[in-house]
Enzyme design. Structure first.
Site, PDB file in Angstrom:
ATOM      1  N   LYS A  91     -17.952 -51.008 -25.228  1.00  0.00           N
ATOM      2  CA  LYS A  91     -18.302 -49.729 -25.850  1.00  0.00           C
ATOM      3  C   LYS A  91     -17.381 -49.441 -27.034  1.00  0.00           C
ATOM      4  O   LYS A  91     -16.182 -49.767 -26.986  1.00  0.00           O
ATOM      5  CB  LYS A  91     -18.188 -48.637 -24.790  1.00  0.00           C
ATOM      6  CG  LYS A  91     -18.710 -47.257 -25.170  1.00  0.00           C
ATOM      7  CD  LYS A  91     -18.601 -46.342 -23.968  1.00  0.00           C
ATOM      8  CE  LYS A  91     -18.976 -44.911 -24.291  1.00  0.00           C
ATOM      9  NZ  LYS A  91     -18.801 -44.019 -23.111  1.00  0.00           N
ATOM     10  N   SER A 126     -22.401 -40.971 -22.167  1.00  0.00           N
ATOM     11  CA  SER A 126     -22.157 -41.459 -23.513  1.00  0.00           C
ATOM     12  C   SER A 126     -22.288 -42.978 -23.646  1.00  0.00           C
ATOM     13  O   SER A 126     -22.315 -43.495 -24.764  1.00  0.00           O
ATOM     14  CB  SER A 126     -20.765 -41.032 -23.964  1.00  0.00           C
ATOM     15  OG  SER A 126     -19.755 -41.588 -23.139  1.00  0.00           O
ATOM     16  N   SER A 133     -20.812 -40.630 -17.780  1.00  0.00           N
ATOM     17  CA  SER A 133     -21.144 -41.473 -18.940  1.00  0.00           C
ATOM     18  C   SER A 133     -21.401 -42.930 -18.609  1.00  0.00           C
ATOM     19  O   SER A 133     -21.849 -43.679 -19.480  1.00  0.00           O
ATOM     20  CB  SER A 133     -20.033 -41.364 -19.994  1.00  0.00           C
ATOM     21  OG  SER A 133     -20.073 -40.105 -20.612  1.00  0.00           O
TER      22      SER A 133
END
Length: 465
Positions: free
Chosen positions: A79, A154, A178
Site C-alpha cells: 500500500k 482505505s 481499512s
C-alpha cells in the site's frame, strides 16, 4: 498455465520444488496487471524491471541451494502509505508525491525477507482516511466485482488488486476497518491482527503505527485463509524499530471450539442479507464441529466506537484539516468537516480520559473472549456501499453507523478477520470473526471452517458497468 490464478501457498511450493521459476511467476503477474489494472486503477506505481530482478534473485538463491523463505517468489502488493525504498510514500497525497522512502518499513522489509516479489503499490484515499478509494494524485480505484460499488478503503487498491488476481497477497493497513472493509467489499478475506503483532514504522511519517493510541496495524488480504495465515506469518517477524511489537506465538494454547454469534451487537441495524450470511456462517461452523451459541449483545461497542473517534479527533485534527485544505481533496475535507464541531469541543483531558476508559473496556472484552473464544459478528450493517456514498453529510452518517464494528473493535487491540462467504447479485457479503488478543489462530481456524462452505468465485475479471 495462468499462474496468477494460483494461491500464494501453491506458488511458493511450486517455486521451492522447481516446478516453475519465480521469474515465470513474476512475468505472468505483470501480464495480469497489464491486462486488468487499466479498468481498476488498483496499482498506481510499479516497475516491471525491478519485479523481474527480484524474481531472478529468488531463482538464483534456489540454484545455489539456499533455503527459500515462506513467500519465495510470491507476487505481493504493498500500500502507498507504507515505506518501500525507492518509491514515494504518497498516502494518496499530491503533497507527498516526491516523498521517496530511503528504506523499507518493517512490514515491507519482512515481506522481502520472506522471499516475496513486490509487484506494485496499491491505491488509497487521501490520508488513508475513508472507506472509499479516490484521491487527486492517483485517481479512483474500482471494485472488480461491480464498478458501482466502493472497493472499500482505505486499502481499496489492495482489495481490488487481489480480487482481480493482481498478486496473490496484498498488504493493507487498518485503523478503523481499512483491511477488513476492502476485503468485504471486494469479496476476499482480510485480517486486522492484534496490535503489536506486526511491526510498524515509517521514516516518512514516524508517528504512524508506533504509538498505542489509534492502534493502526498492517495486515494481509488474500483469496484464501491459508494465504492469510502465510501472509501473517511473514509480516509478523520482529523489527527493533517498533517498540510496541510483541513476540507472541502465532499458535496459542488449545481453546474450546466455541463461538458466540451476535447478530446486532451494540444495537446495530443489519440488512436481511447480512443476517442471512451470519446464520449461514454459524451453520458452517456447526457442521465443522464448533459449538455455536447466539447471544443478545457483546461488551460495550458504542463506547469503544466513541473512544476511537475521540483518539482520532484529538490526535492533531487541526493539522490534518489544514493539510487537507492544502491538498484540496474535497472528499477528505468533507469527512473532516463532518467531525469538526466534535473535534473542537474536546476538552484538554479528552485523550487521557479516553485512554483510561479504553483500558477498562479492553479488560471487559478480554474476560468476555476468555469465555467465548470466537465471536461471529457483522463486518458492516449493510452490503458494500454505492461508490461515493460519503460525499454528503447524510452519507457520512449512514456509513459511520453501518461501520460500527469496523471502528469499535480497533481500540481494543484484538484480531478481527473478514471472511467472504458469497454474493448477493454482484455484491459480496461476508462475516467478521473476532478472538482474544494474539489469538489470530482462532480467527483463522474458524475462518477456514466458514470458507470450506463456499466463497465467491475469485480471482475475477473486472466487471462492466
Amino acid at each position: 498455465m495462468e499462474l496468477w490464478r494460483l494461491s500464494a501457498t501453491d506458488l511458493a511450493n511450486r517455486i521451492r520444488a522447481g516446478d516453475v521459476s519465480a521469474r515465470e511467476v513474476a512475468a505472468d503477474a505483470l501480464d495480469r496487471l497489464a491486462a486488468v489494472n487499466g479498468a481498476l486503477n488498483a496499482v498506481v506505481d510499479h516497475r516491471p524491471e525491478e519485479v523481474l530482478a527480484e524474481a531472478e534473485a529468488v531463482d538464483a538463491a534456489r540454484a545455489r541451494g539456499e533455503a527459500l523463505g515462506p513467500l519465495a517468489g510470491v507476487p505481493v502488493t504493498t500500500k502507498v502509505n507504507a515505506d518501500q525504498r525507492g518509491f514515494a510514500t504518497t498516502n494518496g497525497l499530491r503533497l507527498q508525491k516526491d516523498l521517496v522512502a530511503k528504506d523499507d518499513s518493517p512490514v515491507v522489509a519482512n515481506l522481502r525477507r520472506a522471499g516475496a516479489v513486490l509487484l506494485g503499490r496499491t491505491n488509497t484515499p487521501a490520508f488513508s482516511l475513508r472507506w472509499f478509494t479516490t484521491n487527486s494524485l492517483h485517481g479512483e480505484t474500482k471494485n472488480p466485482r461491480d464498478p458501482g460499488l466502493t472497493p472499500g478503503g482505505s486499502s481499496g487498491g489492495a482489495g481490488s488488486a487481489v480480487a482481480a488476481g493482481i498478486g496473490a497477497i496484498a498488504h493493507g493497513t487498518d485503523i478503523a476497518g481499512s483491511v477488513r472493509y476492502p476485503a468485504y467489499a471486494c469479496g476476499v478475506h482480510g485480517l486486522r491482527p492484534s496490535f503489536g503483532r506486526i511491526p510498524a514504522w515509517n521514516a516518512s511519517s514516524p508517528e504512524r503505527g508506533i504509538g498505542p493510541q489509534l492502534m493502526a496495524v498492517s495486515g494481509p488480504l488474500a483469496r484464501s485463509i491459508a494465504d492469510i495465515r502465510l501472509g501473517l506469518a511473514a509480516m509478523a517477524a520482529p523489527d527493533p524499530r517498533d517498540p510496541w511489537w510483541v513476540p507472541a506465538p502465532l499458535e496459542g494454547p488449545p481453546a474450546p471450539r466455541k463461538v458466540a454469534l451476535c447478530l446486532r451487537p451494540g444495537g446495530l441495524a443489519i440488512v436481511p442479507e447480512v443476517e442471512a450470511a451470519l446464520r449461514d456462517a454459524a451453520r458452517r461452523l456447526q457442521a465443522a464441529g464448533w459449538q455455536v451459541e447466539e447471544i443478545a449483545d457483546t461488551p460495550p461497542l458504542r463506547e469503544a466506537n466513541d473512544i476511537q473517534l475521540t483518539l482520532w479527533l484529538g490526535d492533531g485534527f487541526a493539522a490534518v484539516r489544514a493539510a487537507a485544505e492544502r491538498e484540496g481533496d474535497p472528499a477528505a475535507i468533507g469527512l473532516l468537516d463532518a467531525f469538526r464541531a466534535r473535534a473542537e469541543a474536546l476538552g484538554p483531558d479528552a485523550i487521557t480520559q479516553a485512554l483510561t476508559r479504553r483500558a477498562t473496556l479492553a479488560r471487559q472484552w478480554s474476560l468476555f473472549l476468555a469465555e467465548n473464544p470466537v465471536l461471529l459478528v457483522p463486518v458492516s450493517g449493510e452490503l458494500p456501499f454505492p461508490d461515493g456514498l460519503d460525499r454528503t453529510p447524510e452519507g457520512i452518517a449512514r456509513a459511520f453507523e453501518a461501520q460500527l464494528l469496523q471502528v469499535a473493535l480497533a481500540p481494543l487491540g484484538i484480531p478481527a478477520l473478514t471472511v467472504t462467504t458469497g454474493l448477493v447479485g454482484r455484491s459480496p457479503v461476508g462475516v467478521q470473526v473476532v478472538a482474544g488478543r494474539f489469538r489470530e489462530d482462532l480467527c483463522l481456524a474458524a475462518g477456514e471452517a466458514i470458507e470450506a462452505g463456499g466463497v465467491p468465485p475469485m480471482p475475477v475479471d473486472p466487471a462492466g458497468a
